[in-house]
Motif scaffolding. Structure first.
Motif: not given
Length: 123
Positions: A40-41, A49-52, A96-99, A115-116
């Protein structure tokens, strides 16, 4: 789950960057299955918002108008995900945040976040 992200930084418009993220550990021990990973970013003064996203079954999803420029790769054997960002635009500037979404042996599902990492696109 611990999410270690790398990559990001600065790029000029039209340039490329790559983000990677690796998931490890779990409060539930080793008995978890990662089922979805992605990014997300959040830009200043904007909602996240979702990126991918990539699902373990192989399907992928992209945010609006990003599929033509961004590509997500995943390896659920290693619990890693990579985001290739091409043709960057100034409006891609964001954190950008990894999930990672995973489920336990009792089929409870959880989502953890990294953590972004900051991506800045400017000339």
């Amino acid at each position: 789950v611990q999410l270690q992200a790398s990559g990001g930084g600065s790029a000029q418009p039209g340039g490329s960057l790559q983000l990677s993220c690796a998931a490890s550990g779990s409060r539930f021990g080793s008995g978890v299955e990662f089922i979805r990973m992605g990014w997300y970013r959040q830009a200043p003064r904007e909602e996240r918002e979702m990126v991918a996203a990539s699902n373990k079954g192989g399907s992928t999803e992209y945010g609006n108008s990003l599929k033509d420029r961004f590509t997500i790769f995943s390896d659920f054997a290693k619990n890693t995900v990579l985001l290739q960002m091409n043709s960057l635009r100034r409006e891609d500037t964001a954190v950008y945040y990894c999930f990672a979404r995973y489920k336990t042996i009792r089929d409870f599902e959880f989502t953890d976040w990294g953590q972004g990492t900051l991506v800045t696109v400017s000339s």
